[in-house]
Design an enzyme around this catalytic site. Sequence first.
Site, PDB file in Angstrom:
ATOM      1  N   LYS A 184       0.866  -1.179   0.000  1.00 11.66           N
ATOM      2  CA  LYS A 184       0.000   0.000   0.000  1.00 11.66           C
ATOM      3  C   LYS A 184       0.905   1.231   0.000  1.00 11.66           C
ATOM      4  O   LYS A 184       1.454   1.603   1.021  1.00 11.66           O
ATOM      5  CB  LYS A 184      -0.923   0.042   1.222  1.00 11.66           C
ATOM      6  CG  LYS A 184      -2.025   1.066   1.038  1.00 11.66           C
ATOM      7  CD  LYS A 184      -2.350   1.867   2.273  1.00 11.66           C
ATOM      8  CE  LYS A 184      -1.448   3.025   2.556  1.00 11.66           C
ATOM      9  NZ  LYS A 184      -1.443   4.156   1.616  1.00 11.66           N
ATOM     10  N   GLU A 260       9.913   1.176  10.847  1.00 10.23           N
ATOM     11  CA  GLU A 260      10.860   2.288  10.651  1.00 10.23           C
ATOM     12  C   GLU A 260      10.067   3.562  10.879  1.00 10.23           C
ATOM     13  O   GLU A 260       9.337   4.013  10.003  1.00 10.23           O
ATOM     14  CB  GLU A 260      11.407   2.272   9.221  1.00 10.23           C
ATOM     15  CG  GLU A 260      12.170   1.022   8.841  1.00 10.23           C
ATOM     16  CD  GLU A 260      13.483   0.871   9.582  1.00 10.23           C
ATOM     17  OE1 GLU A 260      13.896   1.826  10.280  1.00 10.23           O
ATOM     18  OE2 GLU A 260      14.079  -0.199   9.476  1.00 10.23           O
ATOM     19  N   CYS A 294      13.253  10.947   7.800  1.00  8.30           N
ATOM     20  CA  CYS A 294      13.277  10.598   9.227  1.00  8.30           C
ATOM     21  C   CYS A 294      14.702  10.646   9.777  1.00  8.30           C
ATOM     22  O   CYS A 294      14.910  10.690  10.981  1.00  8.30           O
ATOM     23  CB  CYS A 294      12.629   9.238   9.463  1.00  8.30           C
ATOM     24  SG  CYS A 294      13.242   8.001   8.327  1.00  8.30           S
ATOM     25  N   GLU A 391       9.548  15.984  15.218  1.00  9.14           N
ATOM     26  CA  GLU A 391      10.174  15.998  13.896  1.00  9.14           C
ATOM     27  C   GLU A 391       9.696  17.227  13.106  1.00  9.14           C
ATOM     28  O   GLU A 391       8.497  17.448  12.982  1.00  9.14           O
ATOM     29  CB  GLU A 391       9.717  14.746  13.145  1.00  9.14           C
ATOM     30  CG  GLU A 391      10.836  13.893  12.676  1.00  9.14           C
ATOM     31  CD  GLU A 391      10.356  12.628  11.985  1.00  9.14           C
ATOM     32  OE1 GLU A 391       9.154  12.324  11.985  1.00  9.14           O
ATOM     33  OE2 GLU A 391      11.213  11.938  11.461  1.00  9.14           O
TER      34      GLU A 391
HETATM   35  P1  ADP Z   1       2.817  10.941   7.153  1.00 12.72           P
HETATM   36  O1  ADP Z   1       2.093  11.728   8.210  1.00 12.72           O
HETATM   37  O2  ADP Z   1       4.211  11.353   6.958  1.00 12.72           O
HETATM   38  O3  ADP Z   1       2.055  10.808   5.872  1.00 12.72           O
HETATM   39  P2  ADP Z   1       1.916   8.390   8.035  1.00 12.72           P
HETATM   40  O4  ADP Z   1       2.504   7.504   9.058  1.00 12.72           O
HETATM   41  O5  ADP Z   1       0.564   8.973   8.308  1.00 12.72           O
HETATM   42  O6  ADP Z   1       2.991   9.494   7.759  1.00 12.72           O
HETATM   43  O7  ADP Z   1       1.819   7.655   6.631  1.00 12.72           O
HETATM   44  C1  ADP Z   1       2.711   6.666   6.198  1.00 12.72           C
HETATM   45  C2  ADP Z   1       1.914   5.610   5.466  1.00 12.72           C
HETATM   46  O8  ADP Z   1       1.002   5.011   6.387  1.00 12.72           O
HETATM   47  C3  ADP Z   1       1.063   6.110   4.301  1.00 12.72           C
HETATM   48  O9  ADP Z   1       1.115   5.143   3.273  1.00 12.72           O
HETATM   49  C4  ADP Z   1      -0.315   6.184   4.914  1.00 12.72           C
HETATM   50  O10 ADP Z   1      -1.352   6.068   3.969  1.00 12.72           O
HETATM   51  C5  ADP Z   1      -0.284   4.982   5.810  1.00 12.72           C
HETATM   52  N1  ADP Z   1      -1.276   4.932   6.904  1.00 12.72           N
HETATM   53  C6  ADP Z   1      -1.815   5.935   7.619  1.00 12.72           C
HETATM   54  N2  ADP Z   1      -2.672   5.446   8.548  1.00 12.72           N
HETATM   55  C7  ADP Z   1      -2.665   4.090   8.413  1.00 12.72           C
HETATM   56  C8  ADP Z   1      -3.320   2.992   9.076  1.00 12.72           C
HETATM   57  N3  ADP Z   1      -4.154   3.182  10.080  1.00 12.72           N
HETATM   58  N4  ADP Z   1      -3.053   1.742   8.641  1.00 12.72           N
HETATM   59  C9  ADP Z   1      -2.192   1.529   7.637  1.00 12.72           C
HETATM   60  N5  ADP Z   1      -1.552   2.504   6.992  1.00 12.72           N
HETATM   61  C10 ADP Z   1      -1.773   3.757   7.367  1.00 12.72           C
END
Ligand code: ADP
Length: 488
Positions: A184, A260, A294, A391
Amino acid sequence: MSLDRVSALLPDDHRALYIGGRWRPAEHQETFEVLDPADGSVLTTVADGTVADAVAALDAAVAAQHDWARTPPRERGEILRRAFEAIAARAEEFALLMSLEMGKTVAEAKGEVAYGNEFFRWFSEEAVRIHGRWMQAPAGGSRLLTIKKPVGPCLFVTPWNFPLAMGTRKIGPAVAAGCTMVIKPAEQTPLTMLALAGVLAESGLPDGVLNIVPTTRAAEVSKRLQDDDRLRKVSFTGSTGVGKILVRQSAENLQRVSMELGGNAPFIVFEDADVDAAVDGAMVAKMRNMGEACTAANRFLVHEAVAEEFAAKLGARMGALSVGRGQDDGVDVGPLIDEKAVAGVSALVEDAVAGGARVVTGGSAPERAGFFYSPTVLLDVPSSAKLVRQEIFGPVAAIGTFATEEEAIARANDTEYGLASYVYTRDLARTIRVAEALDYGMVGINSGLISNPAAPFGGVKSSGFGREGGFEGIEEFLETTYVALPAG
Ligand code: ADP
């Protein structure tokens, strides 16, 4: 900007789900928009996968797992090697595509193509070195044999900041180990991952080994897939908050997890450091990827004897950077990923300034369309400022000062995070002391760039666990079976 120049790498019909070797639309033909961060316009639309689509992708991964695990290691390695050659040959197209959807300059994107692609070369070489062991039991008699097996179908959730490298870093070891996967990608940057799938298919990766589900329903998709006991592993790169959700969700079926997560990297400059070299390193550690990494230096801790000199020199370099569209010649710094990112960086800078920080250069978002923030240097940042704990993820260098080595170490470690750290000193004994005392997964000495596919990348504390790259990287995708044998 249009995607015409990269249509060979990413044809129209590949802006879709990739499941079981087929490109197809989402269940109800739904799509979502991918924006150009340089002006906020719509670059293209991509299929918006549903939970049912994600389950179909897992079905495909599960169906492919048996034969894939039995594919000879050399064959798996050679697929990665062919993909490595193909990506190297198409580096310009990949760089342009990534620059368009993510914003970074084309030069910087080329750097990511070279770096990200090295994971394919490294793991093409690791595929044939997976081995168990044979030993005599300490008391004699029985023999102890270990067998390494792939963990099984994996879910990869990746972020938008390194659209290629965050894919290759997980796909490389999974392919080498014989695991199948559902990916994903981040909704801001799904295109590079889709292009990567095309290259892997052309390189001979069997159908169903790699499946991609772009979606805006990340939470529902991850929950549903992790509730499925056929999924055996989750590897995530992203925020600590989301990482904790995925770890919690992994409990139900006790999936293996690699996390990570966020960082809060200290960049320590001692009084004996070569200040010019430290400024060079700071430019890399801070400005790589516009600070959206990061591993980005988040807190500059500079000895009080050299802080003014360091800040003035860094300010001059940062202030001279040209900000603009990543595809334009002469641009050093592209836009941030979206409007929310600009608002977040602005709020952190305003908070630091309200707390007493001095603006050496920058300090605001330029007046123009797109999601830009000016390269900024802040001096005398108080330890109460929010950006000391959080961050920044933007082009802002926050400088605080220290008086003693003990103080520098204590302040560097005073954070919930523990990913990257940087130290500038010319004293060997101090180098050893400080490297050992820092509670971080990675320590860079007199260097602002530590990422290397042959090295174990990863963090401790709230930065997560597991390592990507190096000899350690493939272990995340292997299980050990111990076989007890009688003496002959
Ligand atoms: P950022 O705020 O930098 O976008 P995130 O941790 O929100 O960092 O996003 C990193 C990835 O995690 C993206 O691919 C996002 O769509 C996905 N993501 C966000 N929430 C969820 C969740 N509950 N389950 C799985 N993936 C998620």
